[in-house]
Design an enzyme around this catalytic site. Structure first.
Site, PDB file in Angstrom:
ATOM      1  N   CYS A  99       4.274 -51.444 109.480  1.00  0.00           N
ATOM      2  CA  CYS A  99       4.585 -50.007 109.461  1.00  0.00           C
ATOM      3  C   CYS A  99       4.498 -49.359 110.842  1.00  0.00           C
ATOM      4  O   CYS A  99       5.005 -48.251 111.040  1.00  0.00           O
ATOM      5  CB  CYS A  99       3.683 -49.279 108.488  1.00  0.00           C
ATOM      6  SG  CYS A  99       3.812 -49.904 106.810  1.00  0.00           S
ATOM      7  N   HIS A 131       4.269 -41.609 110.359  1.00  0.00           N
ATOM      8  CA  HIS A 131       4.659 -42.641 109.392  1.00  0.00           C
ATOM      9  C   HIS A 131       4.449 -42.066 107.992  1.00  0.00           C
ATOM     10  O   HIS A 131       3.442 -41.414 107.720  1.00  0.00           O
ATOM     11  CB  HIS A 131       3.778 -43.875 109.608  1.00  0.00           C
ATOM     12  CG  HIS A 131       3.921 -44.903 108.546  1.00  0.00           C
ATOM     13  ND1 HIS A 131       5.145 -45.341 108.100  1.00  0.00           N
ATOM     14  CD2 HIS A 131       2.989 -45.589 107.818  1.00  0.00           C
ATOM     15  CE1 HIS A 131       4.959 -46.236 107.153  1.00  0.00           C
ATOM     16  NE2 HIS A 131       3.665 -46.410 106.961  1.00  0.00           N
ATOM     17  N   ASN A 146       7.084 -45.252 101.122  1.00  0.00           N
ATOM     18  CA  ASN A 146       6.752 -45.913 102.390  1.00  0.00           C
ATOM     19  C   ASN A 146       7.810 -46.982 102.687  1.00  0.00           C
ATOM     20  O   ASN A 146       7.867 -48.005 102.010  1.00  0.00           O
ATOM     21  CB  ASN A 146       5.356 -46.537 102.267  1.00  0.00           C
ATOM     22  CG  ASN A 146       4.896 -47.200 103.552  1.00  0.00           C
ATOM     23  OD1 ASN A 146       5.682 -47.412 104.478  1.00  0.00           O
ATOM     24  ND2 ASN A 146       3.627 -47.552 103.617  1.00  0.00           N
TER      25      ASN A 146
HETATM   26  O1  UT7 Z   1       1.937 -48.186 105.483  1.00  0.00           O
HETATM   27  C1  UT7 Z   1       0.692 -48.784 105.700  1.00  0.00           C
HETATM   28  C2  UT7 Z   1      -0.324 -47.851 105.411  1.00  0.00           C
HETATM   29  N1  UT7 Z   1      -0.656 -47.847 103.989  1.00  0.00           N
HETATM   30  C3  UT7 Z   1      -1.306 -46.807 103.571  1.00  0.00           C
HETATM   31  O2  UT7 Z   1      -1.494 -45.891 104.323  1.00  0.00           O
HETATM   32  C4  UT7 Z   1      -1.896 -46.798 102.168  1.00  0.00           C
HETATM   33  C5  UT7 Z   1      -3.246 -46.139 102.220  1.00  0.00           C
HETATM   34  N2  UT7 Z   1      -3.877 -45.991 100.947  1.00  0.00           N
HETATM   35  C6  UT7 Z   1      -3.435 -45.168  99.980  1.00  0.00           C
HETATM   36  O3  UT7 Z   1      -2.394 -44.570 100.133  1.00  0.00           O
HETATM   37  C7  UT7 Z   1      -4.292 -44.973  98.752  1.00  0.00           C
HETATM   38  O4  UT7 Z   1      -5.500 -45.670  98.917  1.00  0.00           O
HETATM   39  C8  UT7 Z   1      -3.612 -45.418  97.444  1.00  0.00           C
HETATM   40  C9  UT7 Z   1      -2.471 -44.484  97.102  1.00  0.00           C
HETATM   41  C10 UT7 Z   1      -3.105 -46.835  97.562  1.00  0.00           C
HETATM   42  C11 UT7 Z   1      -4.618 -45.360  96.294  1.00  0.00           C
HETATM   43  O5  UT7 Z   1      -5.211 -44.059  96.196  1.00  0.00           O
HETATM   44  P1  UT7 Z   1      -6.787 -43.900  96.085  1.00  0.00           P
HETATM   45  O6  UT7 Z   1      -7.064 -42.480  95.892  1.00  0.00           O
HETATM   46  O7  UT7 Z   1      -7.386 -44.592  97.279  1.00  0.00           O
HETATM   47  O8  UT7 Z   1      -7.099 -44.644  94.738  1.00  0.00           O
HETATM   48  P2  UT7 Z   1      -8.039 -45.894  94.494  1.00  0.00           P
HETATM   49  O9  UT7 Z   1      -7.477 -47.133  95.083  1.00  0.00           O
HETATM   50  O10 UT7 Z   1      -9.427 -45.507  94.871  1.00  0.00           O
HETATM   51  O11 UT7 Z   1      -7.951 -46.017  92.921  1.00  0.00           O
HETATM   52  C12 UT7 Z   1      -8.439 -44.994  92.057  1.00  0.00           C
HETATM   53  C13 UT7 Z   1      -8.138 -45.400  90.627  1.00  0.00           C
HETATM   54  C14 UT7 Z   1      -8.562 -46.816  90.290  1.00  0.00           C
HETATM   55  O12 UT7 Z   1      -9.066 -46.822  88.966  1.00  0.00           O
HETATM   56  P3  UT7 Z   1     -10.647 -46.854  88.698  1.00  0.00           P
HETATM   57  O13 UT7 Z   1     -11.136 -48.075  89.400  1.00  0.00           O
HETATM   58  O14 UT7 Z   1     -11.164 -45.577  89.300  1.00  0.00           O
HETATM   59  O15 UT7 Z   1     -10.714 -46.914  87.217  1.00  0.00           O
HETATM   60  C15 UT7 Z   1      -7.275 -47.575  90.326  1.00  0.00           C
HETATM   61  O16 UT7 Z   1      -7.289 -48.723  89.499  1.00  0.00           O
HETATM   62  O17 UT7 Z   1      -6.727 -45.322  90.383  1.00  0.00           O
HETATM   63  C16 UT7 Z   1      -6.305 -46.556  89.797  1.00  0.00           C
HETATM   64  N3  UT7 Z   1      -4.917 -46.808  90.162  1.00  0.00           N
HETATM   65  C17 UT7 Z   1      -3.891 -46.308  89.460  1.00  0.00           C
HETATM   66  N4  UT7 Z   1      -3.835 -45.540  88.359  1.00  0.00           N
HETATM   67  C18 UT7 Z   1      -2.613 -45.197  87.898  1.00  0.00           C
HETATM   68  C19 UT7 Z   1      -4.451 -47.493  91.215  1.00  0.00           C
HETATM   69  N5  UT7 Z   1      -3.111 -47.474  91.217  1.00  0.00           N
HETATM   70  C20 UT7 Z   1      -2.739 -46.738  90.137  1.00  0.00           C
HETATM   71  C21 UT7 Z   1      -1.495 -46.354  89.608  1.00  0.00           C
HETATM   72  N6  UT7 Z   1      -1.473 -45.583  88.506  1.00  0.00           N
HETATM   73  N7  UT7 Z   1      -0.314 -46.698  90.195  1.00  0.00           N
END
Ligand code: UT7
Length: 319
Positions: A114, A246, A276
């Site tokens: 990225c 980005h 993305n």
């Molecule tokens: O381009 C390279 C750079 N990449 C990035 O910048 C990505 C950076 N990270 C992010 O954008 C975020 O971390 C995400 C969007 C990937 C995830 O958001 P988050 O607020 O960090 O969520 P999390 O990973 O802490 O997950 C929270 C909850 C979890 O459930 P539990 O464990 O709390 O029960 C996940 O399993 O959300 C759940 N979850 C989902 N729920 C519904 C994860 N993906 C999904 C989904 N739909 N698609």
């Protein structure tokens, strides 16, 4: 005599097929609300089965050449940033060279995921500044849909396909141009975001990510990259006309805007439309802002991005 790389053209291309968030609910346990709330993404474009990364990159390059009033034979170097090359080898850049008919150029790929477009811009800028080339085509193009694990809800909703390109020309003492690029990497964070396969593993990998760790590092590292870029040119936030980040997650973009007190009206945001698109994301955002009339020649901009590696960087450009 000071030579600088001036952006004289800009273009983009996205495949026609749009995939809305709601379509994921049929594949995995997710909702439109969750995706919008956690990422800002509403839809993404997906390449047709017979469309490859080079096709997307070539279409963006043709637009960039056209907007600069140049033809393919004017190009001396083609630098392509991609993490989804058509083949393991040769480079996607040589494929695009052939398709364009840019037979006077040499061509190479850059792999910085990225952050790839910033890396490619830096490489091209240095070729131009040292005089090894006069005209450079810098392309960011990706078919991220081909390396998604469609069962992994934590990553499959995040990515899209697309391409963007700029044409750079070496000019003497211009009033515009690339003022600086800054590149960083930290291989200790290799496992935070990677594809679990590759040529030497004899396996076609899919994306794996520790989202929280990448998010934390993105805000911290892009924050210091912005600080370094401003400091190097003795600039303040008020001096910058546009921030072109980005487009990975609206929360990262907003966290940085808040940290530096940047009004969101000065930030180019299109993550809701394209998701993305990795190396394509920054040039797609540039093309969006040029097309809708916001980004004009002479304005001062900062582009910044971070990706797997981790790799990250910034570019300060007088557009
Ligand atoms: O381009 C390279 C750079 N990449 C990035 O910048 C990505 C950076 N990270 C992010 O954008 C975020 O971390 C995400 C969007 C990937 C995830 O958001 P988050 O607020 O960090 O969520 P999390 O990973 O802490 O997950 C929270 C909850 C979890 O459930 P539990 O464990 O709390 O029960 C996940 O399993 O959300 C759940 N979850 C989902 N729920 C519904 C994860 N993906 C999904 C989904 N739909 N698609």
């Amino acid at each position: 005599m000071a030579y600088q790389s001036v952006v004289t053209g800009c273009g983009s291309y996205v495949p026609s097929k749009i995939m809305m968030n709601a379509e994921f609910s049929e594949l995995i346990d997710t909702t439109d609300e969750w995706i919008i709330d956690r990422t800002g993404i509403k839809q993404r474009h997906i390449a047709a089965p017979d469309q490859f990364t080079s096709d997307l990159g070539c279409a963006a390059a043709i637009e960039a050449l056209k907007s600069a009033g140049k033809v393919a034979s004017d190009v001396d170097v083609i630098v392509v940033a991609t993490t989804t090359p058509d083949n393991i080898f040769p480079s996607t850049a040589t494929k695009i060279q052939a398709k364009l008919g840019a037979h006077n150029a040499f061509a190479l790929d850059i792999q910085a995921v990225c952050a790839g477009f910033i890396y490619a811009l830096a490489v091209a800028d240095n070729f131009l500044k040292t005089g090894q080339a006069k005209t450079a085509l810098v392309i960011g193009c990706e078919t991220m849909s081909r390396i998604i694990d469609w069962q992994d809800r934590a990553t499959c909703v995040l990515f899209g396909d697309g391409a963007g390109a700029v044409l750079l020309e070496r000019q003497e003492n211009p009033e515009r141009g690339i003022l600086s690029t800054r590149l960083y990497s930290d291989g200790r964070l290799y496992d935070a975001l990677y594809a679990d396969g590759g040529a030497s593993q004899s396996k076609h990998g899919t994306i794996r990510m520790n989202g929280r760790e990448v998010m934390k590092n993105a805000v911290e590292k892009l924050g210091s990259a912005i600080e370094n870029a401003l400091e190097a040119h003795n600039l303040t936030i008020e001096d910058i006309d546009w921030f072109v980040p980005h487009q990975a997650n609206i929360r990262i973009i907003k966290a940085l805007a808040e940290k530096f007190n940047i009004p969101l009206e000065k930030v180019i945001i299109n993550v809701e439309k394209y998701a993305n698109t990795s190396a394509a994301s920054i040039p797609l955002a540039l093309a969006t802002a040029v097309t809708d009339g916001r980004l004009k020649p002479g304005q001062l901009i900062i582009c910044e991005g971070i990706g797997g590696g981790l790799t990250w960087g910034s570019a300060v450009i007088r557009w």
